[in-house]
Design a protein around this motif. Structure first.
Motif, PDB file in Angstrom:
ATOM      1  N   PRO B  94       5.801 -17.876  97.692  1.00  0.00           N
ATOM      2  CA  PRO B  94       6.106 -18.229  96.293  1.00  0.00           C
ATOM      3  C   PRO B  94       5.476 -17.272  95.276  1.00  0.00           C
ATOM      4  CG  PRO B  94       5.098 -20.081  97.473  1.00  0.00           C
ATOM      5  CD  PRO B  94       5.064 -18.928  98.396  1.00  0.00           C
ATOM      6  N   ALA B  95       4.458 -16.530  95.687  1.00  0.00           N
ATOM      7  CA  ALA B  95       3.773 -15.628  94.746  1.00  0.00           C
ATOM      8  C   ALA B  95       4.394 -14.234  94.739  1.00  0.00           C
ATOM      9  CB  ALA B  95       2.288 -15.525  95.113  1.00  0.00           C
ATOM     10  N   LEU B  96       5.323 -13.978  95.661  1.00  0.00           N
ATOM     11  CA  LEU B  96       5.932 -12.638  95.750  1.00  0.00           C
ATOM     12  C   LEU B  96       7.231 -12.590  94.954  1.00  0.00           C
ATOM     13  CD1 LEU B  96       5.401 -11.931  99.574  1.00  0.00           C
ATOM     14  CD2 LEU B  96       3.904 -11.317  97.657  1.00  0.00           C
ATOM     15  N   ARG B  97       7.534 -11.393  94.420  1.00  0.00           N
ATOM     16  CA  ARG B  97       8.762 -11.247  93.622  1.00  0.00           C
ATOM     17  C   ARG B  97       9.431  -9.905  93.936  1.00  0.00           C
ATOM     18  NH1 ARG B  97       4.360 -10.182  90.405  1.00  0.00           N
ATOM     19  NH2 ARG B  97       4.445  -8.020  89.655  1.00  0.00           N
ATOM     20  N   PRO B  98      10.752  -9.841  93.718  1.00  0.00           N
ATOM     21  CA  PRO B  98      11.482  -8.604  94.012  1.00  0.00           C
ATOM     22  C   PRO B  98      10.858  -7.404  93.302  1.00  0.00           C
ATOM     23  CG  PRO B  98      13.027 -10.363  93.505  1.00  0.00           C
ATOM     24  CD  PRO B  98      11.657 -10.907  93.225  1.00  0.00           C
ATOM     25  N   GLY B  99      10.861  -6.268  93.971  1.00  0.00           N
ATOM     26  CA  GLY B  99      10.284  -5.049  93.395  1.00  0.00           C
ATOM     27  C   GLY B  99       8.872  -4.768  93.891  1.00  0.00           C
ATOM     28  N   GLN B 100       8.209  -5.818  94.368  1.00  0.00           N
ATOM     29  CA  GLN B 100       6.873  -5.581  94.922  1.00  0.00           C
ATOM     30  C   GLN B 100       6.973  -4.902  96.293  1.00  0.00           C
ATOM     31  OE1 GLN B 100       5.302  -9.640  94.783  1.00  0.00           O
ATOM     32  NE2 GLN B 100       3.761  -8.987  93.283  1.00  0.00           N
ATOM     33  N   VAL B 101       5.909  -4.189  96.631  1.00  0.00           N
ATOM     34  CA  VAL B 101       5.838  -3.541  97.948  1.00  0.00           C
ATOM     35  C   VAL B 101       4.761  -4.250  98.767  1.00  0.00           C
ATOM     36  CG1 VAL B 101       5.307  -1.405  99.182  1.00  0.00           C
ATOM     37  CG2 VAL B 101       6.602  -1.312  97.037  1.00  0.00           C
ATOM     38  N   LEU B 102       5.137  -4.738  99.934  1.00  0.00           N
ATOM     39  CA  LEU B 102       4.160  -5.350 100.820  1.00  0.00           C
ATOM     40  C   LEU B 102       3.831  -4.366 101.942  1.00  0.00           C
ATOM     41  CD1 LEU B 102       3.221  -8.688 101.670  1.00  0.00           C
ATOM     42  CD2 LEU B 102       4.073  -7.529 103.708  1.00  0.00           C
ATOM     43  N   VAL B 103       2.585  -3.929 101.982  1.00  0.00           N
ATOM     44  CA  VAL B 103       2.134  -2.971 102.992  1.00  0.00           C
ATOM     45  C   VAL B 103       1.447  -3.754 104.104  1.00  0.00           C
ATOM     46  CG1 VAL B 103       0.764  -0.912 103.443  1.00  0.00           C
ATOM     47  CG2 VAL B 103       1.711  -1.301 101.149  1.00  0.00           C
ATOM     48  N   ASP B 104       1.973  -3.644 105.308  1.00  0.00           N
ATOM     49  CA  ASP B 104       1.380  -4.402 106.406  1.00  0.00           C
ATOM     50  C   ASP B 104       0.541  -3.472 107.282  1.00  0.00           C
ATOM     51  OD1 ASP B 104       0.673  -6.356 108.157  1.00  0.00           O
ATOM     52  OD2 ASP B 104       2.703  -7.056 108.551  1.00  0.00           O
ATOM     53  N   ALA B 105      -0.759  -3.769 107.343  1.00  0.00           N
ATOM     54  CA  ALA B 105      -1.684  -2.990 108.188  1.00  0.00           C
ATOM     55  C   ALA B 105      -2.098  -3.808 109.403  1.00  0.00           C
ATOM     56  CB  ALA B 105      -2.915  -2.596 107.380  1.00  0.00           C
ATOM     57  N   THR B 106      -1.447  -4.939 109.589  1.00  0.00           N
ATOM     58  CA  THR B 106      -1.812  -5.853 110.672  1.00  0.00           C
ATOM     59  C   THR B 106      -1.444  -5.288 112.041  1.00  0.00           C
ATOM     60  OG1 THR B 106      -1.306  -7.667 109.165  1.00  0.00           O
ATOM     61  CG2 THR B 106      -1.533  -8.232 111.494  1.00  0.00           C
ATOM     62  N   VAL B 107      -2.332  -5.481 113.004  1.00  0.00           N
ATOM     63  CA  VAL B 107      -2.053  -5.111 114.384  1.00  0.00           C
ATOM     64  C   VAL B 107      -2.118  -6.382 115.231  1.00  0.00           C
ATOM     65  CG1 VAL B 107      -2.842  -3.769 116.367  1.00  0.00           C
ATOM     66  CG2 VAL B 107      -2.997  -2.801 114.066  1.00  0.00           C
ATOM     67  N   PRO B 108      -1.074  -6.645 116.015  1.00  0.00           N
ATOM     68  CA  PRO B 108      -1.073  -7.863 116.836  1.00  0.00           C
ATOM     69  C   PRO B 108      -1.970  -7.734 118.066  1.00  0.00           C
ATOM     70  CG  PRO B 108       0.973  -6.664 117.175  1.00  0.00           C
ATOM     71  CD  PRO B 108       0.205  -5.904 116.127  1.00  0.00           C
TER      72      PRO B 108
END
Lengths: 233, 233
Positions: B94-108
């Motif tokens: 709910p806090a995210l909006r179009p145009g934002q960039v989500l950078v994922d540094a997660t390693v499983p």
């Protein structure tokens, strides 16, 4: 030490053979077709001429049918397309004997069955090298190595700017293979841990091929940040 | 540009935050617990003091609850254990909006569910980053990056001897993230192609952790053999 390179008529196998022959190792090019193996060996003898250990001695590469090549070698290096991996190993089985080291450089690229060279296939055992470990006779040690070396750079004269990550469950065999890796100028060899880690090293090749396509290069990897004694140079 | 680091109280997130704050970026540490976020921000402000772009200005890091941090940021960087990956993304949605960039540094890493840190979990989508792409609202671009950077080295003062491989299906977003990567001294950023390639980059982390355990180092990777214009430095 005699090294048989199965699939040695291909670009990766012949490149490795050339570098080892130049370092003074005895190399046998293996192929399903003995005649093709001999032709590649002749070319390598010409290409390597006068370069053995800096002396004027000519390199000595011979060619033979895959099984015959394996029978006279202490170390067998597999450099074949993944599509022929299981079948080749089943075919080689009668020629292998306890104490030999089988080095698997195979990468399960999707390209080997008509897909992309930037993607890999899922291998049930986890990696091509682990599949190999299932298919060799008991007493043959499997070591994964050389997956990330550019064939193009191996065929050139200069040093190869790439580390070789060596994975195996047999520490003594891994050490022999690291010693062989460092005979290629520029290469540093690293202990990559157990054979199961080959799944990661194999996949790195697909990533490197993507870089090569996007940027028109011959990419490799270096592992940074470790104490200097971690590298076999 | 404002960067929210979700999981920014952990070693990797706080290390990235420190480096970006020193480079003059506005960074918000995100945590489930607003108080812990503020404490980490205070520590980073102290550690980064007097180092912004070589001038005497103090770095400015603030702390906030994860969702609030995301609302005021253009770029959101995920640095959380994989065990909380899906849940955190659902919570953030709910806090995210179009145009934002989500950078994922997660390693499983298997360690996130009690297994080994040298092994990864199979993720149905192929990688943590691809799982993220399924969980963000439409219009939010997902970029995979920073998986291979040593948290230890990020917290030190010197340059970080590691390349950052950036994978995304959104080329413009990937370019922004490469620009952010090269703000960390020593780091070169590389176009790693599509987001699907994140599966390989994530797994490299498990291999690097193995090197760190065997050799007591803080390893990283460098990609060699590409034309110099391939690297964002």
């Amino acid at each position: 030490m005699t090294i048989a390179v199965v699939g040695g008529t291909g670009p990766e196998g012949s490149g490795l053979a050339l570098r080892w022959a130049r370092a003074g190792e005895t190399v046998i090019i293996g192929s399903r077709d003995r005649e093709r193996a001999s032709q590649t060996a002749a070319k390598l003898n010409q290409a390597g001429h006068g370069e053995v250990g800096g002396s004027a001695r000519a390199v000595q590469v011979s060619g033979d049918e895959n099984k015959a090549a394996c029978q006279s070698a202490e170390m067998i290096v597999l450099t074949i397309p993944f599509s022929g991996h299981a079948e080749t190993l089943k075919d080689l089985k009668p020629a292998l004997r306890p104490g030999q080291v089988l080095v698997d450089a195979t990468v399960p690229l999707a390209a080997s069955i008509g897909g992309r060279s930037t993607r890999t296939l899922g291998v049930w055992q986890g990696s091509a090298a682990q599949q190999a470990a299932e298919l060799v006779p008991q007493g043959v040690s499997v070591v994964a190595a050389f997956e990330n070396l550019s064939a193009e750079l191996l065929h050139r004269d200069g040093p190869v700017d790439c580390d070789v990550i060596v994975c195996s469950d047999d520490k003594a065999a891994a050490q022999k293979v690291r010693a062989l890796a460092r005979k290629i100028p520029g290469v540093r060899a690293l202990d990559g841990g157990k054979l199961e880690n080959a799944r990661i090293v194999e996949q790195i090749t697909a990533l490197l091929i993507g870089f090569n396509i996007r940027h028109k290069g011959h990419s490799g990897i270096r592992i940074t940040g470790l104490p200097s004694e971690s590298y076999d140079i």
